[in-house]
Enzyme design. Structure first.
Site, PDB file in Angstrom:
ATOM      1  N   ASP A 137       0.267   3.525   1.697  1.00 19.40           N
ATOM      2  CA  ASP A 137      -0.085   4.505   3.018  1.00 19.40           C
ATOM      3  C   ASP A 137       2.163   4.749   3.367  1.00 19.40           C
ATOM      4  OD1 ASP A 137       0.093   4.500   6.071  1.00 19.40           O
ATOM      5  OD2 ASP A 137      -2.484   4.238   5.860  1.00 19.40           O
ATOM      6  N   HIS A 145      -2.011  -4.178   5.083  1.00 21.42           N
ATOM      7  CA  HIS A 145      -1.936  -3.794   6.368  1.00 21.42           C
ATOM      8  C   HIS A 145      -2.806  -3.778   6.904  1.00 21.42           C
ATOM      9  CE1 HIS A 145      -2.626   0.878   5.814  1.00 21.42           C
ATOM     10  NE2 HIS A 145      -2.446   0.338   4.905  1.00 21.42           N
ATOM     11  N   ARG A 157       3.090   5.182   6.836  1.00 23.68           N
ATOM     12  CA  ARG A 157       3.672   3.527   7.955  1.00 23.68           C
ATOM     13  C   ARG A 157       3.948   2.613   7.302  1.00 23.68           C
ATOM     14  NH1 ARG A 157      -2.313   5.154   9.920  1.00 23.68           N
ATOM     15  NH2 ARG A 157      -2.906   4.450   8.216  1.00 23.68           N
ATOM     16  N   CYS A 214       0.990  -1.788   0.208  1.00 23.41           N
ATOM     17  CA  CYS A 214      -0.060   0.237  -0.044  1.00 23.41           C
ATOM     18  C   CYS A 214       0.801   1.320   0.226  1.00 23.41           C
ATOM     19  CB  CYS A 214      -0.909  -0.114   1.350  1.00 23.41           C
ATOM     20  SG  CYS A 214      -2.167   1.284   1.405  1.00 23.41           S
ATOM     21  N   CYS A 251      -5.982  -0.366   7.368  1.00 20.59           N
ATOM     22  CA  CYS A 251      -5.452   0.722   5.728  1.00 20.59           C
ATOM     23  C   CYS A 251      -7.570   1.322   5.254  1.00 20.59           C
ATOM     24  CB  CYS A 251      -5.929  -0.468   4.639  1.00 20.59           C
ATOM     25  SG  CYS A 251      -5.414  -0.022   2.256  1.00 20.59           S
TER      26      CYS A 251
END
Ligand code: CO
Length: 220
Positions: free
Chosen positions: A44, A98, A46, A42, A101
């Protein structure tokens, strides 16, 4: 100081610290790359591939998009896959979702965010395919976690069904595809048990990985 200047300064300090400990690092790396792994994850902020696995530059080839989706008409993802398998000869592909998400959550909530909703419709297809499994889950947070997991499993199947992976297996190339979920809460990766290294094992591992989540009606 402008934000960009601050980032450039951080970059300068990082490059100098690497050179201080490994004087030939950039010289060697600039010649060629030999990553054994392809990470599809992803976007993302993080979930950074290298840091999570503790790998240095040069050790992992990376493709990321919103909600780690593999679509058979996505030329970008297919190109990464083809280059990684045919040219770099990676031995392992990791599809990494994750928990927590935001893309997956938007699908569950039916929230509208704009153009990205069309992309996330692929995650909506996963939800629709496994609708029965969600009806028996009580809490929204558990549904969210389950859709993150099922999305990984279905995207692993999508990877395995590309002509690129099928051709690699046909010619006997060593290549294993894995499905993992990362936890933002403790920094750990969880193996969803769908590791596959041939056409033959895919259907079996798919059914097994669904069974581990309590879903027994799984089929292609
Ligand atoms: Co995400």
């Amino acid at each position: 100081m402008r934000e960009l200047d601050e980032l450039l300064e951080r970059n300068r300090r990082w490059a100098e610290s690497v050179k201080a400990t490994q004087p030939d690092f950039f010289k060697q790396l600039s010649k060629q790359q030999h990553p054994k792994y392809l990470w599809i994850g992803c976007s993302d902020s993080r979930v950074p591939a290298n840091q999570i696995l503790g790998l240095a530059p040069g050790e992992i080839f990376v493709h990321r998009n919103v909600a780690n989706v593999v679509v058979h008409a996505d030329l970008n993802c297919l190109s990464v896959l083809q280059f990684a398998i045919d040219v770099l000869k990676v031995e392992h592909i990791m599809l990494v979702g994750h928990y927590g998400c935001g893309g997956v959550r938007a699908v569950l909530d039916g929230a509208r965010h704009g153009l990205v909703d069309n992309w996330l419709r692929h995650v909506g297809d996963v939800l629709q395919k496994h609708r029965d499994a969600f009806d028996i889950i009580d809490t929204t947070s558990m549904k969210h976690a389950r859709l993150c997991e099922l999305n990984v499993i279905e995207q692993v199947v999508n990877i395995c069904q590309t002509t690129i992976v099928q051709d690699a297996w046909d010619r006997g190339q060593k290549l294993e595809v894995h499905g993992l979920v990362y936890s933002l809460f403790d920094g750990r990766l969880r193996d969803l048990g769908i590791s596959t290294h041939s056409h033959v094992t895919l259907a079996e591992t798919y059914v097994q990985s669904l069974a581990r989540l309590g879903i027994t009606r799984g089929s292609f």
